[in-house]
Design a protein around this motif. Structure first.
Motif, PDB file in Angstrom:
ATOM      1  N   ILE A 101      26.631  47.801  62.831  1.00  0.00           N
ATOM      2  CA  ILE A 101      27.868  47.851  62.038  1.00  0.00           C
ATOM      3  C   ILE A 101      27.699  46.897  60.857  1.00  0.00           C
ATOM      4  N   LEU A 102      27.919  47.417  59.653  1.00  0.00           N
ATOM      5  CA  LEU A 102      27.796  46.559  58.469  1.00  0.00           C
ATOM      6  C   LEU A 102      29.185  46.096  58.034  1.00  0.00           C
ATOM      7  N   LEU A 103      29.311  44.807  57.763  1.00  0.00           N
ATOM      8  CA  LEU A 103      30.573  44.269  57.241  1.00  0.00           C
ATOM      9  C   LEU A 103      30.364  43.960  55.771  1.00  0.00           C
ATOM     10  N   MET A 104      31.014  44.701  54.911  1.00  0.00           N
ATOM     11  CA  MET A 104      30.832  44.491  53.472  1.00  0.00           C
ATOM     12  C   MET A 104      32.181  44.289  52.795  1.00  0.00           C
ATOM     13  N   GLN A 115      34.540  38.648  61.970  1.00  0.00           N
ATOM     14  CA  GLN A 115      33.455  38.639  62.939  1.00  0.00           C
ATOM     15  C   GLN A 115      33.591  37.462  63.909  1.00  0.00           C
ATOM     16  N   LYS A 116      33.960  36.309  63.367  1.00  0.00           N
ATOM     17  CA  LYS A 116      34.035  35.111  64.215  1.00  0.00           C
ATOM     18  C   LYS A 116      35.256  35.149  65.126  1.00  0.00           C
ATOM     19  N   VAL A 117      36.368  35.666  64.621  1.00  0.00           N
ATOM     20  CA  VAL A 117      37.585  35.697  65.450  1.00  0.00           C
ATOM     21  C   VAL A 117      37.433  36.719  66.583  1.00  0.00           C
ATOM     22  N   GLN A 148      27.354  47.562  73.012  1.00  0.00           N
ATOM     23  CA  GLN A 148      26.147  46.847  72.610  1.00  0.00           C
ATOM     24  C   GLN A 148      25.822  47.272  71.195  1.00  0.00           C
ATOM     25  N   PHE A 149      25.905  46.343  70.294  1.00  0.00           N
ATOM     26  CA  PHE A 149      25.614  46.700  68.909  1.00  0.00           C
ATOM     27  C   PHE A 149      25.290  45.446  68.121  1.00  0.00           C
ATOM     28  N   GLN A 150      24.923  45.665  66.860  1.00  0.00           N
ATOM     29  CA  GLN A 150      24.651  44.530  65.978  1.00  0.00           C
ATOM     30  C   GLN A 150      25.664  44.539  64.854  1.00  0.00           C
ATOM     31  N   ILE A 151      26.115  43.348  64.462  1.00  0.00           N
ATOM     32  CA  ILE A 151      26.968  43.283  63.269  1.00  0.00           C
ATOM     33  C   ILE A 151      26.196  42.554  62.185  1.00  0.00           C
ATOM     34  N   TRP A 152      26.119  43.165  61.031  1.00  0.00           N
ATOM     35  CA  TRP A 152      25.477  42.503  59.897  1.00  0.00           C
ATOM     36  C   TRP A 152      26.570  42.108  58.908  1.00  0.00           C
ATOM     37  N   ASP A 153      26.712  40.791  58.740  1.00  0.00           N
ATOM     38  CA  ASP A 153      27.722  40.259  57.821  1.00  0.00           C
ATOM     39  C   ASP A 153      27.038  40.012  56.468  1.00  0.00           C
ATOM     40  N   PHE A 154      27.500  40.719  55.450  1.00  0.00           N
ATOM     41  CA  PHE A 154      26.854  40.635  54.132  1.00  0.00           C
ATOM     42  C   PHE A 154      27.529  39.591  53.247  1.00  0.00           C
ATOM     43  N   PRO A 155      26.759  38.991  52.355  1.00  0.00           N
ATOM     44  CA  PRO A 155      27.380  38.093  51.387  1.00  0.00           C
ATOM     45  C   PRO A 155      28.299  38.889  50.463  1.00  0.00           C
ATOM     46  N   GLY A 156      29.295  38.236  49.894  1.00  0.00           N
ATOM     47  CA  GLY A 156      30.277  38.929  49.066  1.00  0.00           C
ATOM     48  C   GLY A 156      29.698  39.750  47.937  1.00  0.00           C
ATOM     49  N   LEU A 177      30.101  51.514  58.669  1.00  0.00           N
ATOM     50  CA  LEU A 177      30.202  50.537  57.578  1.00  0.00           C
ATOM     51  C   LEU A 177      31.679  50.154  57.442  1.00  0.00           C
ATOM     52  N   VAL A 178      31.962  48.879  57.663  1.00  0.00           N
ATOM     53  CA  VAL A 178      33.343  48.401  57.538  1.00  0.00           C
ATOM     54  C   VAL A 178      33.454  47.673  56.201  1.00  0.00           C
TER      55      VAL A 178
END
Ligand SMILES: Nc1nc2c(ncn2[C@@H]2O[C@H](COP(=O)(O)OP(=O)(O)OP(=O)(O)O)[C@@H](O)[C@H]2O)c(=O)[nH]1
Length: 429
Positions: A101-104, A115-117, A148-156, A177-178
């Motif tokens: 899952i991508l966080l953009m 992601q942290k909360v 079971q998954f991966q979260i990728w937190d992207f820079p702004g 993609l979130v």
């Protein structure tokens, strides 16, 4: 191990049912059953810890020895085959390739906070002190076999045209993609970036699930919330339509919009819906929950991942926020009380175990009922007080449900093991 009776073993008294006990069938045994489990005199609020549950299981087994005839809640063989079909057809989501899952979103839109909360249990107020992310942060979420998954937190600020940005690698194996938009900020720049992101990602991987979190919705009036959502939705559709031909992508890419805030349950609910799309076994889980709800006369049932409080499945009745919040809060109550009174010994690291269960009676004739399904999952149901009298029925059907869930896990494990073996064989060739 005190496992529940295998329901295929039982004959059905008076002909087949459409799954589990129905009210008409169980009048005779119900009172005895309820007495057996000692539920009829329960206090307004109960947390069952080790000894209570052991009693429950002992009695459950003695009922089996008395050879009561039960009908199956579900047919395990058909569950197995449907799971096999679903899992085989799910492409990258099965096996060891964890869905990504991508966080953009723009800078300070709230990606890292979300992601942290949700996954690291950070208090929402502590996110005020989070530093800006300046490289992709990858997090492995392995709460249970389903989630079971991966979260990728992207820079702004990501530049898709930068030569170091590897679109194929990033979007190629991505499940969802979130895109996070700060609703308290001017959204124009965010919409333009969202448009750019959707186009770029879709070109590489048209199977990506697009989700837009219109975030920081706390403190915004309901009317304004709707207005903001409509505005963002309309502007993005216009941008997509205007540039669809140039970008060689369709105009009507499915995009879901959710209103979120880290200060309430909305972020957990929104993430639940994202995760559910990545669980190949979802239709099977929903079917099982539907059967449990109809055969036990429940109003609503959620299957929660206890650690993240994400619900990985629910029955087909619509979810309303209040019900979800109540059920989600119940997990906190049970864990908190269990931490204080339910630890077996001091070395226990987690207060939630196979004996965890709880009943909370509300003052509006509704009962909240929590049962442990496995070490990661809990079933939380909402039941009308009058139907909760049939606790024997509910408990029996729950045991069947639990058994079916473990079968779903088994099938998945078998498939994963087979895939591993295949991979090993392929590499050794
Ligand atoms: N009011 C409100 N503030 C929020 C919410 N979510 C995050 N924030 C705040 O927004 C600020 C930025 O949050 P971050 O999580 O660092 O944002 P980010 O998108 O990761 O930022 P970059 O790493 O710079 O890309 C922090 O002060 C958070 O406390 C929310 O739901 N409501």
């Amino acid at each position: 191990m005190n496992s529940p009776p295998l329901y295929q073993d039982y004959d059905i008294d008076g002909g087949p049912h459409d799954g589990g006990f129905n009210d008409d069938d169980e009048d005779d045994y119900d009172d005895t059953f309820a007495n057996d489990y000692g539920y009829e005199d329960e206090d307004e609020f109960q947390i069952h810890t080790s000894s209570d549950a052991k009693n429950f299981e002992r009695k459950s087994i003695s009922r089996k020895e008395n050879s009561i005839n039960f009908s199956p809640v579900t047919n395990i063989a058909s569950t197995k085959s449907s799971v096999r079909n679903i899992t085989n057809g799910s492409g990258s989501t099965s096996g060891n390739d964890k869905p990504r899952i991508l966080l953009m979103g723009l800078r300070r839109s709230g990606k890292s906070s979300i992601q942290k909360v949700v996954f690291q249990k950070m208090s929402p107020h502590d996110t005020l002190f989070l530093e800006s992310t300046n490289k992709i942060v990858k997090n492995d979420i392995s709460n249970n076999s389903f989630v079971q998954f991966q979260i990728w937190d992207f820079p702004g600020q990501i530049d898709f045209f930068d030569s170091t940005f590897e679109s194929d690698l990033i979007f190629g194996g991505c499940g969802a993609l979130v895109f996070v938009i700060d609703a308290q900020d001017n959204c124009v720049e965010a919409i333009s970036k969202l448009h750019q992101t959707v186009c770029q990602a879709y070109k590489v991987n048209p199977n990506i699930i697009f989700e837009v979190f219109i975030h920081k919705m706390d403190g915004i009036s309901d009317d304004l919330k709707i207005q903001i959502q409509q505005d963002i939705q309309q502007r993005l559709q216009e941008e997509l339509a205007d540039h669809a031909q140039d970008n060689q992508i369709p105009q009507n890419i499915p995009i879901r919009y959710q209103l979120t805030s880290i200060y309430d349950h909305s972020i957990f609910e929104a993430f639940s819906k994202v995760i559910q799309k990545l669980i190949p076994q979802l239709p099977t889980l929903e079917n099982l929950l539907d059967m449990l709800v109809s055969s036990s006369r429940l109003d609503k049932a959620f299957l929660f991942d206890v650690v993240s409080k994400i619900y990985i499945a629910t029955d087909s009745a619509p979810v309303d926020n209040t019900t979800y919040e109540l059920c989600s809060d119940m997990i906190d109550v049970v864990i908190d009380v269990s931490c204080i009174y339910g630890m077996k010994d001091q070395n226990d690291s987690f207060a939630y175990d196979e004996d965890s269960s709880s009943v909370i009676k509300l003052n509006n004739d509704t009962v909240l009922y929590l049962r442990e399904v496995n070490k990661y999952l809990a079933l939380v149901c909402l039941i009308n007080k009058s139907n909760f009298d049939k606790i024997g029925l509910i408990n029996y059907n729950f045991q069947c449900f639990k058994q079916a869930i473990s079968q779903v896990f088994e099938v998945r494990d078998i498939i994963q093991a087979q895939q591993k073996q295949k991979k090993l064989l392929n590499t050794s060739k």
